[in-house]
Write an enzyme that holds these catalytic residues in place. Structure first.
Site, PDB file in Angstrom:
ATOM      1  N   HIS A  37       0.848  -1.184   0.000  1.00 54.17           N
ATOM      2  CA  HIS A  37       0.000   0.000   0.000  1.00 54.17           C
ATOM      3  C   HIS A  37       0.887   1.238   0.000  1.00 54.17           C
ATOM      4  O   HIS A  37       2.090   1.153   0.239  1.00 54.17           O
ATOM      5  CB  HIS A  37      -0.911   0.016   1.238  1.00 54.17           C
ATOM      6  CG  HIS A  37      -0.131   0.116   2.505  1.00 54.17           C
ATOM      7  ND1 HIS A  37       0.410  -0.992   3.139  1.00 54.17           N
ATOM      8  CD2 HIS A  37       0.240   1.202   3.244  1.00 54.17           C
ATOM      9  CE1 HIS A  37       1.074  -0.590   4.211  1.00 54.17           C
ATOM     10  NE2 HIS A  37       0.994   0.733   4.296  1.00 54.17           N
ATOM     11  N   HIS A 120       5.648   6.112  -1.106  1.00 54.96           N
ATOM     12  CA  HIS A 120       6.404   4.895  -1.386  1.00 54.96           C
ATOM     13  C   HIS A 120       5.555   3.678  -1.032  1.00 54.96           C
ATOM     14  O   HIS A 120       4.554   3.792  -0.330  1.00 54.96           O
ATOM     15  CB  HIS A 120       7.699   4.864  -0.572  1.00 54.96           C
ATOM     16  CG  HIS A 120       7.461   4.761   0.893  1.00 54.96           C
ATOM     17  ND1 HIS A 120       7.125   5.857   1.684  1.00 54.96           N
ATOM     18  CD2 HIS A 120       7.454   3.691   1.737  1.00 54.96           C
ATOM     19  CE1 HIS A 120       6.954   5.455   2.921  1.00 54.96           C
ATOM     20  NE2 HIS A 120       7.128   4.147   2.988  1.00 54.96           N
TER      21      HIS A 120
END
Length: 178
Positions: A37, A120
């Protein structure tokens, strides 16, 4: 008390592409692909009232769908590396969504996030990995070859109190609409 964070889910096809990177680094604890995620706002352990207020504030966010693309690999921690990640190509739409999540947290009575937003996808948590081994791993792997994907929703995840990496449970989903 639930441990909460809002995030963008990574599509299955992209997650499968990232799994080929899951080898060749001693000290890496690889994240399961279903738990990949992009965190928008980490909340942590909060009481039920704060969780409700945050959930309600998230439901008020109005942002249109947008595209994201992964961009290279990196590590956090410098001389004491602690994570390997796939970066994200800069996106004004992503920044807008993240700022809206930050506002929702503030509306729920939470303090401001103290760290700058660095979008990220964490691929591995590191324990005892040598900096030179991490650098060699990143050089060997090169970039990340994945097509752009459309972000049409974000979610509120809960997790158990652990060192991270899942499993995560979707508590609520918020569709992005034009």
């Amino acid at each position: 008390m639930p441990r909460l964070f809002s995030a963008i889910e990574i599509p299955r096809g992209i997650a499968e592409r990232l799994t080929v990177l899951r080898a060749g680094l001693t000290g890496a604890r690889w994240i399961d692909p279903e738990n990949y995620h992009l965190t928008l706002r980490f909340i942590g352990d909060v009481d039920g009232a704060t969780a409700r207020d945050f959930t309600l504030a998230l439901s008020q966010i109005e942002v249109p769908p947008f595209e994201l693309r992964l961009n290279g690999l990196g590590s956090f921690g410098g001389r004491k590396p602690r994570a390997i990640f796939a970066g994200i190509v800069p996106s004004m739409a992503l920044d807008t969504l993240q700022r809206a999540n930050e506002r929702a947290a503030r509306e729920a009575g939470l303090p401001p996030e103290g760290r700058n937003f660095k979008p990220h996808v964490t691929l591995a948590r590191l324990r005892g990995a040598r900096p030179d081994a991490v650098a060699a791993y990143l050089e060997r792997q090169g970039g990340v070859d994945a097509e752009p994907f459309t972000v049409s929703r974000f979610v509120l995840y809960s997790s158990r109190n652990s060192v991270g990496g899942g499993p995560y449970v979707v508590e609520a989903a918020y569709d992005l609409e034009d």
